[in-house]
Design a protein around this motif. Structure first.
Motif, PDB file in Angstrom:
ATOM      1  N   ALA A   1       0.845  -1.190   0.000  1.00  0.00           N
ATOM      2  CA  ALA A   1       0.000   0.000   0.000  1.00  0.00           C
ATOM      3  C   ALA A   1       0.886   1.246   0.000  1.00  0.00           C
ATOM      4  CB  ALA A   1      -0.925   0.012   1.223  1.00  0.00           C
ATOM      5  N   SER A   2       0.666   2.089  -1.008  1.00  0.00           N
ATOM      6  CA  SER A   2       1.339   3.386  -1.075  1.00  0.00           C
ATOM      7  C   SER A   2       0.403   4.412  -0.472  1.00  0.00           C
ATOM      8  CB  SER A   2       1.645   3.755  -2.526  1.00  0.00           C
ATOM      9  OG  SER A   2       2.581   2.871  -3.074  1.00  0.00           O
TER      10      SER A   2
ATOM     11  N   ASP B   1     -11.136  -0.933   8.654  1.00  0.00           N
ATOM     12  CA  ASP B   1     -11.136  -0.778  10.112  1.00  0.00           C
ATOM     13  C   ASP B   1      -9.944   0.009  10.650  1.00  0.00           C
ATOM     14  OD1 ASP B   1     -13.417  -2.294  10.050  1.00  0.00           O
ATOM     15  OD2 ASP B   1     -12.470  -4.124  10.816  1.00  0.00           O
ATOM     16  N   LYS B   2      -8.863   0.053   9.889  1.00  0.00           N
ATOM     17  CA  LYS B   2      -7.652   0.690  10.411  1.00  0.00           C
ATOM     18  C   LYS B   2      -7.152   1.811   9.507  1.00  0.00           C
ATOM     19  CE  LYS B   2      -6.230  -3.333  13.054  1.00  0.00           C
ATOM     20  NZ  LYS B   2      -5.261  -4.399  13.252  1.00  0.00           N
ATOM     21  N   LEU B   3      -6.728   1.462   8.318  1.00  0.00           N
ATOM     22  CA  LEU B   3      -6.010   2.427   7.483  1.00  0.00           C
ATOM     23  C   LEU B   3      -6.863   3.622   7.073  1.00  0.00           C
ATOM     24  CD1 LEU B   3      -3.167   2.754   6.466  1.00  0.00           C
ATOM     25  CD2 LEU B   3      -3.758   1.416   4.458  1.00  0.00           C
ATOM     26  N   THR B   4      -8.090   3.389   6.643  1.00  0.00           N
ATOM     27  CA  THR B   4      -8.931   4.511   6.203  1.00  0.00           C
ATOM     28  C   THR B   4      -9.473   5.335   7.371  1.00  0.00           C
ATOM     29  OG1 THR B   4     -10.898   3.113   6.097  1.00  0.00           O
ATOM     30  CG2 THR B   4      -9.614   3.376   4.060  1.00  0.00           C
TER      31      THR B   4
ATOM     32  N   MET C   1       8.913   7.386   2.468  1.00  0.00           N
ATOM     33  CA  MET C   1       9.421   7.421   1.097  1.00  0.00           C
ATOM     34  C   MET C   1       9.626   8.846   0.583  1.00  0.00           C
ATOM     35  SD  MET C   1       9.428   4.144   0.468  1.00  0.00           S
ATOM     36  CE  MET C   1       9.638   4.026  -1.304  1.00  0.00           C
ATOM     37  N   THR C   2      10.423   8.955  -0.465  1.00  0.00           N
ATOM     38  CA  THR C   2      10.493  10.176  -1.246  1.00  0.00           C
ATOM     39  C   THR C   2       9.574   9.990  -2.450  1.00  0.00           C
ATOM     40  OG1 THR C   2      12.304   9.391  -2.639  1.00  0.00           O
ATOM     41  CG2 THR C   2      12.904  10.574  -0.613  1.00  0.00           C
ATOM     42  N   GLY C   3       9.300  11.051  -3.167  1.00  0.00           N
ATOM     43  CA  GLY C   3       8.507  10.931  -4.384  1.00  0.00           C
ATOM     44  C   GLY C   3       7.051  11.263  -4.161  1.00  0.00           C
ATOM     45  N   GLN C   4       6.181  10.665  -4.961  1.00  0.00           N
ATOM     46  CA  GLN C   4       4.753  10.978  -4.975  1.00  0.00           C
ATOM     47  C   GLN C   4       4.019  10.518  -3.720  1.00  0.00           C
ATOM     48  OE1 GLN C   4       3.141  12.723  -7.437  1.00  0.00           O
ATOM     49  NE2 GLN C   4       5.201  13.088  -8.211  1.00  0.00           N
ATOM     50  N   ARG C   5       4.505   9.481  -3.088  1.00  0.00           N
ATOM     51  CA  ARG C   5       3.839   8.909  -1.916  1.00  0.00           C
ATOM     52  C   ARG C   5       4.686   9.098  -0.679  1.00  0.00           C
ATOM     53  NH1 ARG C   5      -1.425   7.938  -2.929  1.00  0.00           N
ATOM     54  NH2 ARG C   5      -1.559   7.833  -5.175  1.00  0.00           N
ATOM     55  N   ASP C   6       4.044   9.110   0.477  1.00  0.00           N
ATOM     56  CA  ASP C   6       4.755   9.339   1.732  1.00  0.00           C
ATOM     57  C   ASP C   6       5.234   8.047   2.399  1.00  0.00           C
ATOM     58  OD1 ASP C   6       4.459  12.216   1.740  1.00  0.00           O
ATOM     59  OD2 ASP C   6       2.323  11.827   2.071  1.00  0.00           O
ATOM     60  N   TYR C   7       4.430   6.995   2.305  1.00  0.00           N
ATOM     61  CA  TYR C   7       4.777   5.728   2.945  1.00  0.00           C
ATOM     62  C   TYR C   7       4.501   4.567   2.005  1.00  0.00           C
ATOM     63  CZ  TYR C   7       5.152   8.008   7.481  1.00  0.00           C
ATOM     64  OH  TYR C   7       5.542   8.812   8.518  1.00  0.00           O
TER      65      TYR C   7
ATOM     66  N   ILE D   1      -4.779   6.060  -0.783  1.00  0.00           N
ATOM     67  CA  ILE D   1      -4.162   4.747  -0.611  1.00  0.00           C
ATOM     68  C   ILE D   1      -4.217   4.050  -1.960  1.00  0.00           C
ATOM     69  CG2 ILE D   1      -4.307   2.508   0.555  1.00  0.00           C
ATOM     70  CD1 ILE D   1      -6.101   4.049   2.678  1.00  0.00           C
ATOM     71  N   GLU D   2      -3.081   3.559  -2.427  1.00  0.00           N
ATOM     72  CA  GLU D   2      -3.025   2.735  -3.641  1.00  0.00           C
ATOM     73  C   GLU D   2      -2.421   1.399  -3.265  1.00  0.00           C
ATOM     74  OE1 GLU D   2      -0.949   4.540  -6.878  1.00  0.00           O
ATOM     75  OE2 GLU D   2      -2.214   6.337  -6.849  1.00  0.00           O
ATOM     76  N   THR D   3      -3.115   0.326  -3.602  1.00  0.00           N
ATOM     77  CA  THR D   3      -2.673  -1.003  -3.209  1.00  0.00           C
ATOM     78  C   THR D   3      -2.334  -1.840  -4.423  1.00  0.00           C
ATOM     79  OG1 THR D   3      -4.117  -0.917  -1.268  1.00  0.00           O
ATOM     80  CG2 THR D   3      -3.285  -3.083  -1.918  1.00  0.00           C
ATOM     81  N   SER D   4      -1.230  -2.572  -4.332  1.00  0.00           N
ATOM     82  CA  SER D   4      -0.856  -3.586  -5.318  1.00  0.00           C
ATOM     83  C   SER D   4      -0.663  -4.888  -4.560  1.00  0.00           C
ATOM     84  CB  SER D   4       0.451  -3.216  -6.019  1.00  0.00           C
ATOM     85  OG  SER D   4       0.331  -2.016  -6.733  1.00  0.00           O
ATOM     86  N   PHE D   5      -1.004  -5.993  -5.208  1.00  0.00           N
ATOM     87  CA  PHE D   5      -0.868  -7.305  -4.576  1.00  0.00           C
ATOM     88  C   PHE D   5       0.264  -8.078  -5.246  1.00  0.00           C
ATOM     89  CE2 PHE D   5      -5.137  -6.020  -3.578  1.00  0.00           C
ATOM     90  CZ  PHE D   5      -5.243  -6.360  -2.243  1.00  0.00           C
ATOM     91  N   ALA D   6       1.102  -8.695  -4.433  1.00  0.00           N
ATOM     92  CA  ALA D   6       2.194  -9.514  -4.951  1.00  0.00           C
ATOM     93  C   ALA D   6       1.625 -10.811  -5.513  1.00  0.00           C
ATOM     94  CB  ALA D   6       3.193  -9.815  -3.846  1.00  0.00           C
TER      95      ALA D   6
END
Length: 154
Positions: free
Chosen positions: A70-71, A125-128, A101-107, A136-141
């Motif tokens: 999650a970015s 329940d937590k992040l939002t 992080m540096t760049g477009q996202r913070d974490y 929040i942008e999420t990618s799945f491995a």
């Protein structure tokens, strides 16, 4: 930060590859007798270079096959906002890794869960619910190609 010499590097390399190595085995591998070797290990531990010892667990075999990345972008990047986010994330067991992080996202977070429903619950329940999260942008491995805790000491 203390300087590390070649023997320290050998000790670090050995314990990175086998945290259960005995002092006698380690001493033989790095070319010291056991007592000086044990003192060096203790010094590396006391200085925080060796932070601890742990077992590496196969997350799939313990029912946690999903790694979500999650970015996170915060509304503001003030120190208080960054600290609030970091303190919240540190309490959540689903977050295996968190990087500022540096760049477009913070974490960037690696979140480990058993299934997509568990990730959705974590998200809702937590992040939002955390104040100051703008997006929040999420990618799945799909699979893991490499994972290592071994640092490339030279």
């Amino acid at each position: 930060m203390r300087d590390i010499d070649e023997i320290d590097r050998k000790i670090i390399a050995a314990v990175q590859n086998d945290g259960r190595i005995t002092t006698h085995e380690l001493a033989a591998r790095v070319g010291l007798s056991p007592s000086p070797c044990a003192r060096r290990v203790r010094t590396l531990e006391d200085s925080g270079i060796i932070k601890g010892y742990t077992a590496i667990i196969d997350q799939s075999k313990v029912g946690l096959p999903i790694s979500a990345f999650a970015s996170i972008k915060l509304e503001r990047q003030r120190e208080a906002d960054l600290d609030r986010f970091a303190h919240a994330v540190a309490r959540w067991p689903e977050v295996a890794d968190c990087y500022l992080m540096t760049g477009q996202r913070d974490y960037l977070l690696r979140i480990v869960v058993r299934d997509l429903e568990a990730y959705e619950r974590f998200l809702k329940d937590k992040l939002t619910r955390l104040d100051g999260v703008a997006s929040i942008e999420t990618s799945f491995a799909l699979g893991q190609v490499k994972r290592s805790e071994v640092l490339p000491l030279r």
